[in-house]
Design an enzyme around this catalytic site. Structure first.
Site, PDB file in Angstrom:
ATOM      1  N   GLY A   1       0.794  -1.224   0.000  1.00 56.11           N
ATOM      2  CA  GLY A   1       0.000   0.000   0.000  1.00 56.11           C
ATOM      3  C   GLY A   1       0.827   1.274   0.000  1.00 56.11           C
TER       4      GLY A   1
ATOM      5  N   HIS B   1       2.165   4.435  -5.127  1.00 58.23           N
ATOM      6  CA  HIS B   1       2.800   5.489  -5.921  1.00 58.23           C
ATOM      7  C   HIS B   1       2.892   4.998  -7.368  1.00 58.23           C
ATOM      8  CE1 HIS B   1       6.315   2.925  -5.662  1.00 58.23           C
ATOM      9  NE2 HIS B   1       6.302   3.000  -4.343  1.00 58.23           N
ATOM     10  N   GLU B   2       3.512   5.817  -8.222  1.00 59.32           N
ATOM     11  CA  GLU B   2       3.578   5.496  -9.657  1.00 59.32           C
ATOM     12  C   GLU B   2       4.241   4.148  -9.938  1.00 59.32           C
ATOM     13  OE1 GLU B   2       2.625   6.457 -12.816  1.00 59.32           O
ATOM     14  OE2 GLU B   2       1.214   7.739 -11.743  1.00 59.32           O
ATOM     15  N   GLY B   3       5.173   3.734  -9.091  1.00 56.81           N
ATOM     16  CA  GLY B   3       5.806   2.420  -9.275  1.00 56.81           C
ATOM     17  C   GLY B   3       4.765   1.313  -9.203  1.00 56.81           C
ATOM     18  N   HIS B   4       3.939   1.365  -8.147  1.00 53.54           N
ATOM     19  CA  HIS B   4       2.856   0.378  -8.012  1.00 53.54           C
ATOM     20  C   HIS B   4       1.886   0.481  -9.201  1.00 53.54           C
ATOM     21  CE1 HIS B   4       3.708   1.214  -3.563  1.00 53.54           C
ATOM     22  NE2 HIS B   4       4.016  -0.071  -3.696  1.00 53.54           N
TER      23      HIS B   4
ATOM     24  N   LYS C   1      12.801  -2.589  -8.671  1.00 51.49           N
ATOM     25  CA  LYS C   1      13.265  -1.774  -7.540  1.00 51.49           C
ATOM     26  C   LYS C   1      13.712  -2.685  -6.394  1.00 51.49           C
ATOM     27  CE  LYS C   1      13.112   1.425  -4.177  1.00 51.49           C
ATOM     28  NZ  LYS C   1      12.506   0.744  -3.085  1.00 51.49           N
ATOM     29  N   ASP C   2      12.938  -3.771  -6.175  1.00 51.17           N
ATOM     30  CA  ASP C   2      13.284  -4.769  -5.159  1.00 51.17           C
ATOM     31  C   ASP C   2      13.852  -5.981  -5.894  1.00 51.17           C
ATOM     32  OD1 ASP C   2      11.908  -3.593  -2.561  1.00 51.17           O
ATOM     33  OD2 ASP C   2      10.547  -3.276  -4.240  1.00 51.17           O
TER      34      ASP C   2
HETATM   35  P1  AMP Z   1       5.812  -2.588  -1.790  1.00 49.94           P
HETATM   36  O1  AMP Z   1       4.449  -1.982  -1.589  1.00 49.94           O
HETATM   37  O2  AMP Z   1       6.932  -1.643  -1.482  1.00 49.94           O
HETATM   38  O3  AMP Z   1       5.941  -3.933  -1.144  1.00 49.94           O
HETATM   39  O4  AMP Z   1       5.943  -2.852  -3.347  1.00 49.94           O
HETATM   40  C1  AMP Z   1       4.990  -3.615  -4.062  1.00 49.94           C
HETATM   41  C2  AMP Z   1       5.514  -3.898  -5.451  1.00 49.94           C
HETATM   42  O5  AMP Z   1       5.772  -2.673  -6.123  1.00 49.94           O
HETATM   43  C3  AMP Z   1       6.840  -4.671  -5.444  1.00 49.94           C
HETATM   44  O6  AMP Z   1       6.830  -5.613  -6.505  1.00 49.94           O
HETATM   45  C4  AMP Z   1       7.854  -3.584  -5.668  1.00 49.94           C
HETATM   46  O7  AMP Z   1       9.048  -4.038  -6.266  1.00 49.94           O
HETATM   47  C5  AMP Z   1       7.091  -2.678  -6.609  1.00 49.94           C
HETATM   48  N1  AMP Z   1       7.671  -1.331  -6.580  1.00 49.94           N
HETATM   49  C6  AMP Z   1       7.946  -0.575  -5.491  1.00 49.94           C
HETATM   50  N2  AMP Z   1       8.538   0.585  -5.850  1.00 49.94           N
HETATM   51  C7  AMP Z   1       8.652   0.548  -7.199  1.00 49.94           C
HETATM   52  C8  AMP Z   1       9.201   1.447  -8.180  1.00 49.94           C
HETATM   53  N3  AMP Z   1       9.735   2.610  -7.832  1.00 49.94           N
HETATM   54  N4  AMP Z   1       9.155   1.070  -9.474  1.00 49.94           N
HETATM   55  C9  AMP Z   1       8.607  -0.122  -9.842  1.00 49.94           C
HETATM   56  N5  AMP Z   1       8.084  -0.994  -8.971  1.00 49.94           N
HETATM   57  C10 AMP Z   1       8.106  -0.678  -7.665  1.00 49.94           C
END
Ligand code: AMP
Length: 284
Positions: A31, A34-37, A149-150
């Site tokens: 949750g 952001h734009e990545g999600h 990113k991860d």
């Molecule tokens: P998180 O909510 O941080 O657990 O991330 C959920 C998913 O979004 C994971 O697969 C992350 O690798 C991906 N994610 C997080 N930040 C980015 C980003 N800046 N660009 C692309 N994917 C991202």
């Protein structure tokens, strides 16, 4: 947009969708979207008939002195973003439903989960693989989308899928960055203005390392040294690790002779940030 909280209900819905021959695309997140999600959600929606987003701040992947309690949350904003991306279904499990009293089963991808972030976050990847496998069993996706990113997380999940013969496809997506280069992360919300300026040194250092490789540098030690210098120039930065590694095994490389992962983790103030890039040595 359908919202499901109960795991049995989620699994029944997934069975129903599969019975209707729908392809299910899945984006697991913690949750504070952001734009990545959103980039993952768009890809899932573009490729699959039904897109499922999960939001769950998974307690088992946080260490005892980590930021579980203060991890940023904004359910209302997240649901608005999901709706405007036309996500079909949002799964919102509770910690009690995911880990009822007496829960005893964990999945560990050995070796890969001990390197890089695993060395300073023992148990972290065990928590990640366990929750991701549970989510796969509940959502039953044909494809699941993860960010580079991860990078280590993506590598470990691919290995789990291979080793356990999971019947789904893992799709990796490029890191989405702010216009100044900072990799988007929910944890960026912790940064003060000064810390945010210091945080730019991560992407700057990776860019510099990429340029060095393009210019013919092949020594991992020299690349690490240049990255260290770039980061230590900034106040409030404490390097956790700088690694030049094989992109699949995550083993340390001494020299670059093909594709290589350059990954780093830096504590900026009290916020731990990670970033990485893939570089490639071409014949000179
Ligand atoms: P998180 O909510 O941080 O657990 O991330 C959920 C998913 O979004 C994971 O697969 C992350 O690798 C991906 N994610 C997080 N930040 C980015 C980003 N800046 N660009 C692309 N994917 C991202």
């Amino acid at each position: 947009m359908e919202i499901i909280e109960n795991p049995q209900r989620m699994q029944e819905r997934a069975n129903q969708l599969r019975a209707e021959d729908k392809t299910i695309g899945f984006v697991p997140t913690m949750g504070y979207l952001h734009e990545g999600h959103l980039s993952l959600m768009r890809r899932a929606r573009g490729e699959c008939q039904v897109s499922v987003l999960s939001i769950f701040v998974n307690p088992t992947q946080f260490g005892p002195r980590e930021d579980l309690d203060r991890y940023p949350r904004d359910m209302e904003g997240d649901l608005q973003k999901a709706a405007s991306e036309q996500v079909d279904l949002v799964y919102l499990p509770s910690a009690r439903d995911m880990y009822p009293a007496g829960f005893r089963t964990y999945v560990t991808v050995e070796e890969l989960s001990e390197k890089l972030c695993g060395a300073s976050r023992p148990g972290h990847f065990r928590g990640v693989t366990t929750v991701v496998l549970k989510l796969f069993n509940l959502v039953k996706p044909h494809r699941a989308y993860f960010g580079e990113k991860d990078y280590q997380q993506l590598t470990i999940i691919r290995k789990m899928v291979e080793d356990l013969n999971l019947d789904l496809q893992i799709v990796g997506m490029p890191t989405v960055r702010e216009s100044d280069g900072l990799a988007m992360s929910s944890r960026n919300a912790y940064l003060s203005a000064g810390e945010r300026r210091s945080a730019l040194s991560l992407s700057r250092a990776l860019k510099r390392a990429g340029e060095m490789v393009a210019g013919g540098e092949r020594s991992a030690a020299l690349l690490r040294e240049e990255i260290r210098r770039t980061i230590e120039e900034e106040p409030n930065t404490q390097i956790d690790y700088i690694a030049v590694s094989h992109p699949l095994t995550l083993k340390d490389l001494e020299r670059i002779a093909g594709p290589a992962l350059i990954a780093l983790a830096v504590q900026v103030g009290s916020t731990r940030l990670i970033d990485n890039c893939i570089v490639e040595a071409h014949a000179q």
